[in-house]
Design an enzyme around this catalytic site. Sequence first.
Site, PDB file in Angstrom:
ATOM      1  N   HIS A  80     -10.644 -10.038  20.915  1.00 53.70           N
ATOM      2  CA  HIS A  80     -10.321  -8.868  20.087  1.00 53.70           C
ATOM      3  C   HIS A  80     -11.498  -8.338  19.275  1.00 53.70           C
ATOM      4  CE1 HIS A  80     -10.119 -11.870  16.912  1.00 53.70           C
ATOM      5  NE2 HIS A  80     -10.277 -10.876  16.069  1.00 53.70           N
TER       6      HIS A  80
HETATM    7  C1  UD1 Z   1      -8.482  -7.931  12.075  1.00 51.90           C
HETATM    8  C2  UD1 Z   1      -9.616  -8.571  11.245  1.00 51.90           C
HETATM    9  C3  UD1 Z   1     -10.270  -9.684  12.026  1.00 51.90           C
HETATM   10  C4  UD1 Z   1      -9.252 -10.679  12.535  1.00 51.90           C
HETATM   11  C5  UD1 Z   1      -8.199  -9.929  13.344  1.00 51.90           C
HETATM   12  C6  UD1 Z   1      -7.138 -10.843  13.928  1.00 51.90           C
HETATM   13  C7  UD1 Z   1     -10.855  -7.095   9.677  1.00 51.90           C
HETATM   14  C8  UD1 Z   1     -12.129  -6.406   9.462  1.00 51.90           C
HETATM   15  N1  UD1 Z   1     -10.661  -7.592  10.928  1.00 51.90           N
HETATM   16  O1  UD1 Z   1      -9.070  -7.295  13.190  1.00 51.90           O
HETATM   17  O2  UD1 Z   1     -11.180 -10.368  11.183  1.00 51.90           O
HETATM   18  O3  UD1 Z   1      -9.890 -11.644  13.328  1.00 51.90           O
HETATM   19  O4  UD1 Z   1      -7.601  -8.950  12.484  1.00 51.90           O
HETATM   20  O5  UD1 Z   1      -6.213 -10.132  14.675  1.00 51.90           O
HETATM   21  O6  UD1 Z   1     -10.046  -7.167   8.772  1.00 51.90           O
HETATM   22  N2  UD1 Z   1      -2.788  -2.885  15.595  1.00 51.90           N
HETATM   23  C9  UD1 Z   1      -1.526  -2.752  16.082  1.00 51.90           C
HETATM   24  N3  UD1 Z   1      -0.545  -3.519  15.535  1.00 51.90           N
HETATM   25  C10 UD1 Z   1      -0.788  -4.407  14.544  1.00 51.90           C
HETATM   26  C11 UD1 Z   1      -2.106  -4.527  14.061  1.00 51.90           C
HETATM   27  C12 UD1 Z   1      -3.102  -3.767  14.597  1.00 51.90           C
HETATM   28  O7  UD1 Z   1      -1.258  -1.970  16.997  1.00 51.90           O
HETATM   29  O8  UD1 Z   1       0.142  -5.087  14.094  1.00 51.90           O
HETATM   30  C13 UD1 Z   1      -3.863  -2.042  16.151  1.00 51.90           C
HETATM   31  C14 UD1 Z   1      -4.419  -1.113  15.101  1.00 51.90           C
HETATM   32  O9  UD1 Z   1      -3.755   0.081  15.063  1.00 51.90           O
HETATM   33  C15 UD1 Z   1      -5.841  -0.959  15.508  1.00 51.90           C
HETATM   34  C16 UD1 Z   1      -6.155  -2.257  16.191  1.00 51.90           C
HETATM   35  O10 UD1 Z   1      -4.930  -2.884  16.525  1.00 51.90           O
HETATM   36  O11 UD1 Z   1      -5.998   0.075  16.437  1.00 51.90           O
HETATM   37  C17 UD1 Z   1      -7.016  -3.174  15.349  1.00 51.90           C
HETATM   38  O12 UD1 Z   1      -6.353  -3.594  14.168  1.00 51.90           O
HETATM   39  P1  UD1 Z   1      -7.155  -3.934  12.811  1.00 51.90           P
HETATM   40  O13 UD1 Z   1      -6.241  -4.584  11.869  1.00 51.90           O
HETATM   41  O14 UD1 Z   1      -7.890  -2.736  12.375  1.00 51.90           O
HETATM   42  O15 UD1 Z   1      -8.272  -4.975  13.216  1.00 51.90           O
HETATM   43  P2  UD1 Z   1      -8.228  -6.268  14.085  1.00 51.90           P
HETATM   44  O16 UD1 Z   1      -9.023  -5.985  15.297  1.00 51.90           O
HETATM   45  O17 UD1 Z   1      -6.833  -6.790  14.287  1.00 51.90           O
END
Ligand code: UD1
Length: 370
Positions: free
Chosen positions: A208
């Site tokens: 991820h």
């Molecule tokens: C975040 C953390 C990372 C951790 C990871 C575990 C930061 C900077 N990054 O990254 O350290 O290792 O979580 O998962 O805080 N999304 C969904 N549903 C959800 C959550 C996210 O669809 O429940 C989508 C969001 O819309 C976005 C993407 O996933 O497009 C990334 O989510 P985001 O929380 O921004 O960062 P992570 O990559 O999950």
Amino acid sequence: MRKLIIDLITAARPNYMKIAPVYHALCKESWCEARVVHTGQHYDPNMFDIFFRDLGLPPPDVSLGVGSGTHAEQTAGVMLAYEHHCLATRPDWIVVVGDVNATLSCALVGAKLGIPVAHLEAGLRSYDRHMPEEINRVLTDAMADILWTHSSDADENLRAEGIPADRIECVGNVMIDAFEMLRAKIESDDTRAGLALDETRYAVLTLHRPSNVDVPKVLKSIVRSLLDMSTRMPIVFPVHPRTKARLTTTGLWDELSAHPSIRLLEPLSYIQFMNLVTGAAAVVTDSGGIQEETTYLGIPCLTLRDNTERPITVTQGSNRLVSPDTLPTALARLSERTRPPPPALWDGHTAERVVANLKARSYMRGMLHD
Ligand code: UD1
């Protein structure tokens, strides 16, 4: 005597396993009251609700409702919402964990409002400022009043940054507490059996990190390497929402899902995921926490990154850093499981040490009296 209010901040999936053991240990104490705050960064049921259920956490006492966005939007959104909450019902301590954006936001709110902040999993350093998490770690540690570390190399990192020794307390690895707390349920779970993997040598994959999934060229090279690797061993891949979105827009999703040796799954619960991991011949990942869990379990781990903020998993554990180019060869040369002794204080009792230290420090600050 008034009970001290301890805010436990959770935002994203890796936080829940760190908060849960501390929450359960605090609930046994009469001098304090734990309040679970969820910022909303991870909001899908399989990135949030099922973890709270598995880990025995109550629904959050406070939900800030700050979802996805740019880094500035997430960081600032949590600051605004959490400051508002603190001004309305001020906690006595703020406990932040790990390195996600909300870790930094809530530490900054506490520092500005004069509310003491404790950081669990302090002192980890990749020395790679391209990682958003590294910026969150360095800044959170600069502000926190207590730095709870999981190993002596984290203590050294903090001392090298000039952080006074009296703020640092090595308490061990709380992720191991979560695993031990749920070991019986993990062992009796039927995820592995349900996928007909019980008799099979297989690898578990998680992916991820923005550096791996956000650049199409890099993602494509990883997928090529996985296709190569799958000729040696089937791969089970619970896919993070960020990764699913990137695989879909690059057209790689269809190619992977059509492959007979690659099983794409929705994100799993903690218990289901650890059931899969405990039966795996190898784990391929870019996660931080999984490097530690595999070290504890003695399962070979191949980490798709140039660096790790958890070097102890390489020097004392089963972890190796690989690139898309070296991954298939590393898999071919995989050693069998060994179980060297885990690093010191990775023993399932970290939450107890955290709570004892928080209590002692509350006395030292005059927040508690005999
Ligand atoms: C975040 C953390 C990372 C951790 C990871 C575990 C930061 C900077 N990054 O990254 O350290 O290792 O979580 O998962 O805080 N999304 C969904 N549903 C959800 C959550 C996210 O669809 O429940 C989508 C969001 O819309 C976005 C993407 O996933 O497009 C990334 O989510 P985001 O929380 O921004 O960062 P992570 O990559 O999950």
